[in-house]
Scaffold this motif. Structure first.
Motif, PDB file in Angstrom:
ATOM      1  N   PHE A   1     -15.291   6.799  -6.851  1.00 56.93           N
ATOM      2  CA  PHE A   1     -14.249   6.230  -6.026  1.00 56.93           C
ATOM      3  C   PHE A   1     -13.753   4.886  -6.551  1.00 56.93           C
ATOM      4  CE2 PHE A   1     -15.055   9.596  -3.199  1.00 56.93           C
ATOM      5  CZ  PHE A   1     -14.054   9.618  -2.237  1.00 56.93           C
ATOM      6  N   GLY A   2     -14.275   4.438  -7.678  1.00 55.55           N
ATOM      7  CA  GLY A   2     -13.799   3.189  -8.262  1.00 55.55           C
ATOM      8  C   GLY A   2     -12.335   3.261  -8.653  1.00 55.55           C
TER       9      GLY A   2
ATOM     10  N   ILE B   1      -6.614   1.848  -7.612  1.00 54.74           N
ATOM     11  CA  ILE B   1      -5.251   2.357  -7.440  1.00 54.74           C
ATOM     12  C   ILE B   1      -4.742   2.025  -6.037  1.00 54.74           C
ATOM     13  CG2 ILE B   1      -3.818   4.422  -7.353  1.00 54.74           C
ATOM     14  CD1 ILE B   1      -4.584   3.482 -10.154  1.00 54.74           C
ATOM     15  N   PHE B   2      -5.607   2.134  -5.051  1.00 48.10           N
ATOM     16  CA  PHE B   2      -5.240   1.746  -3.683  1.00 48.10           C
ATOM     17  C   PHE B   2      -4.838   0.276  -3.645  1.00 48.10           C
ATOM     18  CE2 PHE B   2      -6.407  -0.002   0.479  1.00 48.10           C
ATOM     19  CZ  PHE B   2      -5.756   0.858   1.345  1.00 48.10           C
ATOM     20  N   LEU B   3      -5.638  -0.558  -4.275  1.00 52.79           N
ATOM     21  CA  LEU B   3      -5.361  -1.998  -4.326  1.00 52.79           C
ATOM     22  C   LEU B   3      -4.030  -2.260  -5.027  1.00 52.79           C
ATOM     23  CD1 LEU B   3      -6.294  -4.989  -4.014  1.00 52.79           C
ATOM     24  CD2 LEU B   3      -7.432  -4.720  -6.232  1.00 52.79           C
ATOM     25  N   PHE B   4      -3.845  -1.656  -6.188  1.00 50.57           N
ATOM     26  CA  PHE B   4      -2.594  -1.853  -6.933  1.00 50.57           C
ATOM     27  C   PHE B   4      -1.392  -1.388  -6.123  1.00 50.57           C
ATOM     28  CE2 PHE B   4      -4.721  -1.539 -11.394  1.00 50.57           C
ATOM     29  CZ  PHE B   4      -5.163  -2.840 -11.266  1.00 50.57           C
ATOM     30  N   ALA B   5      -1.507  -0.221  -5.508  1.00 47.43           N
ATOM     31  CA  ALA B   5      -0.388   0.335  -4.750  1.00 47.43           C
ATOM     32  C   ALA B   5       0.023  -0.597  -3.617  1.00 47.43           C
ATOM     33  CB  ALA B   5      -0.764   1.716  -4.194  1.00 47.43           C
ATOM     34  N   VAL B   6      -0.956  -1.113  -2.903  1.00 46.57           N
ATOM     35  CA  VAL B   6      -0.667  -1.995  -1.780  1.00 46.57           C
ATOM     36  C   VAL B   6      -0.029  -3.296  -2.257  1.00 46.57           C
ATOM     37  CG1 VAL B   6      -1.752  -3.439   0.000  1.00 46.57           C
ATOM     38  CG2 VAL B   6      -2.423  -1.035  -0.249  1.00 46.57           C
ATOM     39  N   VAL B   7      -0.614  -3.907  -3.277  1.00 41.53           N
ATOM     40  CA  VAL B   7      -0.101  -5.198  -3.762  1.00 41.53           C
ATOM     41  C   VAL B   7       1.264  -5.036  -4.420  1.00 41.53           C
ATOM     42  CG1 VAL B   7      -0.509  -7.095  -5.378  1.00 41.53           C
ATOM     43  CG2 VAL B   7      -2.396  -6.184  -4.029  1.00 41.53           C
ATOM     44  N   TRP B   8       1.417  -4.010  -5.245  1.00 40.86           N
ATOM     45  CA  TRP B   8       2.702  -3.805  -5.925  1.00 40.86           C
ATOM     46  C   TRP B   8       3.796  -3.448  -4.928  1.00 40.86           C
ATOM     47  CZ3 TRP B   8       0.740  -0.458 -10.666  1.00 40.86           C
ATOM     48  CH2 TRP B   8      -0.017  -1.297 -11.503  1.00 40.86           C
ATOM     49  N   ALA B   9       3.476  -2.620  -3.949  1.00 44.23           N
ATOM     50  CA  ALA B   9       4.470  -2.264  -2.928  1.00 44.23           C
ATOM     51  C   ALA B   9       4.873  -3.502  -2.127  1.00 44.23           C
ATOM     52  CB  ALA B   9       3.910  -1.186  -1.992  1.00 44.23           C
ATOM     53  N   THR B  10       3.904  -4.333  -1.803  1.00 38.72           N
ATOM     54  CA  THR B  10       4.195  -5.581  -1.098  1.00 38.72           C
ATOM     55  C   THR B  10       5.140  -6.447  -1.908  1.00 38.72           C
ATOM     56  OG1 THR B  10       2.040  -5.599   0.018  1.00 38.72           O
ATOM     57  CG2 THR B  10       3.188  -7.702  -0.171  1.00 38.72           C
TER      58      THR B  10
ATOM     59  N   ALA C   1       5.901  -1.511   3.485  1.00 40.27           N
ATOM     60  CA  ALA C   1       5.800  -0.714   2.256  1.00 40.27           C
ATOM     61  C   ALA C   1       4.351  -0.594   1.804  1.00 40.27           C
ATOM     62  CB  ALA C   1       6.643  -1.363   1.157  1.00 40.27           C
ATOM     63  N   ALA C   2       3.571  -1.651   1.985  1.00 42.09           N
ATOM     64  CA  ALA C   2       2.160  -1.622   1.595  1.00 42.09           C
ATOM     65  C   ALA C   2       1.383  -0.600   2.407  1.00 42.09           C
ATOM     66  CB  ALA C   2       1.549  -3.009   1.782  1.00 42.09           C
ATOM     67  N   ILE C   3       1.644  -0.535   3.699  1.00 39.60           N
ATOM     68  CA  ILE C   3       0.971   0.449   4.552  1.00 39.60           C
ATOM     69  C   ILE C   3       1.315   1.868   4.097  1.00 39.60           C
ATOM     70  CG2 ILE C   3       0.831   1.386   6.881  1.00 39.60           C
ATOM     71  CD1 ILE C   3       1.280  -1.484   7.910  1.00 39.60           C
ATOM     72  N   ALA C   4       2.601   2.112   3.834  1.00 44.08           N
ATOM     73  CA  ALA C   4       3.025   3.437   3.382  1.00 44.08           C
ATOM     74  C   ALA C   4       2.374   3.801   2.051  1.00 44.08           C
ATOM     75  CB  ALA C   4       4.548   3.474   3.260  1.00 44.08           C
ATOM     76  N   ALA C   5       2.347   2.844   1.117  1.00 42.36           N
ATOM     77  CA  ALA C   5       1.750   3.112  -0.192  1.00 42.36           C
ATOM     78  C   ALA C   5       0.250   3.331  -0.082  1.00 42.36           C
ATOM     79  CB  ALA C   5       2.042   1.940  -1.135  1.00 42.36           C
ATOM     80  N   GLY C   6      -0.410   2.536   0.743  1.00 44.33           N
ATOM     81  CA  GLY C   6      -1.851   2.671   0.911  1.00 44.33           C
ATOM     82  C   GLY C   6      -2.220   4.012   1.528  1.00 44.33           C
ATOM     83  N   VAL C   7      -1.477   4.427   2.550  1.00 44.02           N
ATOM     84  CA  VAL C   7      -1.742   5.716   3.202  1.00 44.02           C
ATOM     85  C   VAL C   7      -1.513   6.856   2.219  1.00 44.02           C
ATOM     86  CG1 VAL C   7      -0.907   7.310   4.973  1.00 44.02           C
ATOM     87  CG2 VAL C   7      -1.250   4.888   5.527  1.00 44.02           C
ATOM     88  N   LEU C   8      -0.462   6.747   1.401  1.00 41.94           N
ATOM     89  CA  LEU C   8      -0.165   7.792   0.427  1.00 41.94           C
ATOM     90  C   LEU C   8      -1.291   7.937  -0.595  1.00 41.94           C
ATOM     91  CD1 LEU C   8       1.708   9.861  -0.905  1.00 41.94           C
ATOM     92  CD2 LEU C   8       2.795   7.959  -2.128  1.00 41.94           C
ATOM     93  N   VAL C   9      -1.740   6.820  -1.159  1.00 43.43           N
ATOM     94  CA  VAL C   9      -2.809   6.862  -2.161  1.00 43.43           C
ATOM     95  C   VAL C   9      -4.098   7.384  -1.544  1.00 43.43           C
ATOM     96  CG1 VAL C   9      -4.286   5.461  -3.656  1.00 43.43           C
ATOM     97  CG2 VAL C   9      -1.822   5.067  -3.624  1.00 43.43           C
ATOM     98  N   ALA C  10      -4.451   6.876  -0.372  1.00 44.69           N
ATOM     99  CA  ALA C  10      -5.699   7.288   0.273  1.00 44.69           C
ATOM    100  C   ALA C  10      -5.679   8.770   0.623  1.00 44.69           C
ATOM    101  CB  ALA C  10      -5.951   6.447   1.520  1.00 44.69           C
ATOM    102  N   SER C  11      -4.502   9.287   0.976  1.00 47.51           N
ATOM    103  CA  SER C  11      -4.413  10.697   1.371  1.00 47.51           C
ATOM    104  C   SER C  11      -4.670  11.644   0.204  1.00 47.51           C
ATOM    105  CB  SER C  11      -3.029  10.985   1.962  1.00 47.51           C
ATOM    106  OG  SER C  11      -2.020  10.888   0.967  1.00 47.51           O
ATOM    107  N   LEU C  12      -4.522  11.140  -1.015  1.00 52.26           N
ATOM    108  CA  LEU C  12      -4.780  11.975  -2.192  1.00 52.26           C
ATOM    109  C   LEU C  12      -6.269  12.130  -2.482  1.00 52.26           C
ATOM    110  CD1 LEU C  12      -2.028  10.530  -4.578  1.00 52.26           C
ATOM    111  CD2 LEU C  12      -1.907  12.574  -3.148  1.00 52.26           C
TER     112      LEU C  12
ATOM    113  N   ILE D   1     -17.116   2.273  -0.127  1.00 52.44           N
ATOM    114  CA  ILE D   1     -16.508   2.235   1.197  1.00 52.44           C
ATOM    115  C   ILE D   1     -15.465   3.333   1.355  1.00 52.44           C
ATOM    116  CG2 ILE D   1     -14.703   0.599   0.535  1.00 52.44           C
ATOM    117  CD1 ILE D   1     -14.883  -0.624   3.305  1.00 52.44           C
ATOM    118  N   PHE D   2     -14.885   3.787   0.241  1.00 56.36           N
ATOM    119  CA  PHE D   2     -13.857   4.809   0.304  1.00 56.36           C
ATOM    120  C   PHE D   2     -14.445   6.190   0.613  1.00 56.36           C
ATOM    121  CE2 PHE D   2     -11.432   1.459  -1.490  1.00 56.36           C
ATOM    122  CZ  PHE D   2     -10.125   1.723  -1.184  1.00 56.36           C
ATOM    123  N   PHE D   3     -15.760   6.331   0.513  1.00 59.14           N
ATOM    124  CA  PHE D   3     -16.387   7.586   0.919  1.00 59.14           C
ATOM    125  C   PHE D   3     -16.259   7.795   2.422  1.00 59.14           C
ATOM    126  CE2 PHE D   3     -18.655   7.225  -3.142  1.00 59.14           C
ATOM    127  CZ  PHE D   3     -18.535   8.523  -3.598  1.00 59.14           C
TER     128      PHE D   3
END
Length: 270
Positions: A126-127, A132-141, A176-187, A266-268
């Motif tokens: 899950f590393g 990727i979750f971190l990047f998606a949230v920060v970049w989307a923000t 946008a960060a919430i949307a990006a985070g939910v999208l990445v996590a859903s994968l 934690i992502f488990f």
């Protein structure tokens, strides 16, 4: 080429290299984190030069290198973080009269995100998801705040720290960060977990706080950019000001609710 076009090209190149090294993980990603940390520390020392001494510069670089070596060696989180914090605590009283804490702040500002990013990625399944979750949230923000703020304008967010940032940009960035985070996590995890949007929101807020804090430091020392390493973006600090803050927060959350050495676990549970 306009400044916006240069900014976009630079972002695409950096993003591609970063994602490739994130995929490789292990030593490759740790080296990326170290290079980023070293660039941030270099720019911090140069930016705060009036509050640096020869001793603070030499000691800071030696201690930063020691911390980086521990990361590459694979030392535990407690040892690596402990050594960094010990160095900062040792430096503080020796340089306070001349540096007023700026040398210590720089060592922690560069060192803690370097450690956090490396440990978050690690070699765990899950590393990759965590980074990727971190990047998606920060970049989307960052992207949404920039374009939404320019398009909508409105009241300034913190004019004393950064005159160009607006509340409309901050809110758009968070959405946008919430949307990006939910999208990445859903994968990678089952959808519908309320923790994901809450975590994405927290990281977005702290990323924007980190952006404002870096802007404040530049204003204190009368600088427009932290450096000139990145065309269209200024310095490395200008590019990762939100990421460094969000990385430390995500690591702390992972260390508390999972394990300090495997914070991505934690992502488990998400």
């Amino acid at each position: 080429m306009s400044n916006l076009q240069t900014r976009i090209v630079t972002a695409i190149v950096l993003g591609a290299v970063t994602l490739l090294l994130t995929w490789f993980g292990g030593t490759s990603f740790t080296l990326l984190a170290i290079v980023m940390g070293a660039a941030v520390f270099h720019e911090w020392v140069a930016l705060t030069a009036p509050r640096q001494t020869t001793f603070s510069r030499i000691f800071g670089w030696v201690w930063f290198a020691l911390t980086a070596a521990l990361l590459l060696w694979g030392a535990s989180a407690s040892v690596t973080i402990g050594v960094l914090v010990f160095g900062a605590a040792f430096l503080a009283p020796l340089t306070w009269s001349a540096c007023k804490g700026w040398s210590v702040a720089g060592l922690l500002y560069a060192g803690l995100p370097m450690i956090s990013l490396s440990l978050l990625r690690g070699d765990e399944p899950f590393g990759f998801t965590a980074i990727i979750f971190l990047f998606a949230v920060v970049w989307a923000t960052d992207i949404a705040a920039y374009f939404n703020g320019r398009a909508m304008g409105g009241p300034k967010l913190a004019p004393r720290f950064s005159p160009n940032k607006t509340w409309s940009g901050a809110i758009g960035g968070a959405a946008a960060a919430i949307a990006a985070g939910v999208l990445v996590a859903s994968l990678a995890t089952p959808p519908g977990n309320f923790i994901v949007p809450v975590l994405a929101l927290l990281l977005s807020v702290i990323a924007q706080v980190g952006d404002l804090a870096e802007s404040w430091v530049k204003r204190v020392f009368g600088a427009k950019d932290s450096g000139r390493l990145l065309p269209g973006h200024g310095g490395v600090m200008d590019r990762v000001d939100g990421l460094v803050a969000a990385a430390v927060l995500l690591y702390l959350i992972g260390a508390i609710f999972a394990e300090p050495d495997v914070p991505s676990a934690i992502f488990f549970g998400m």
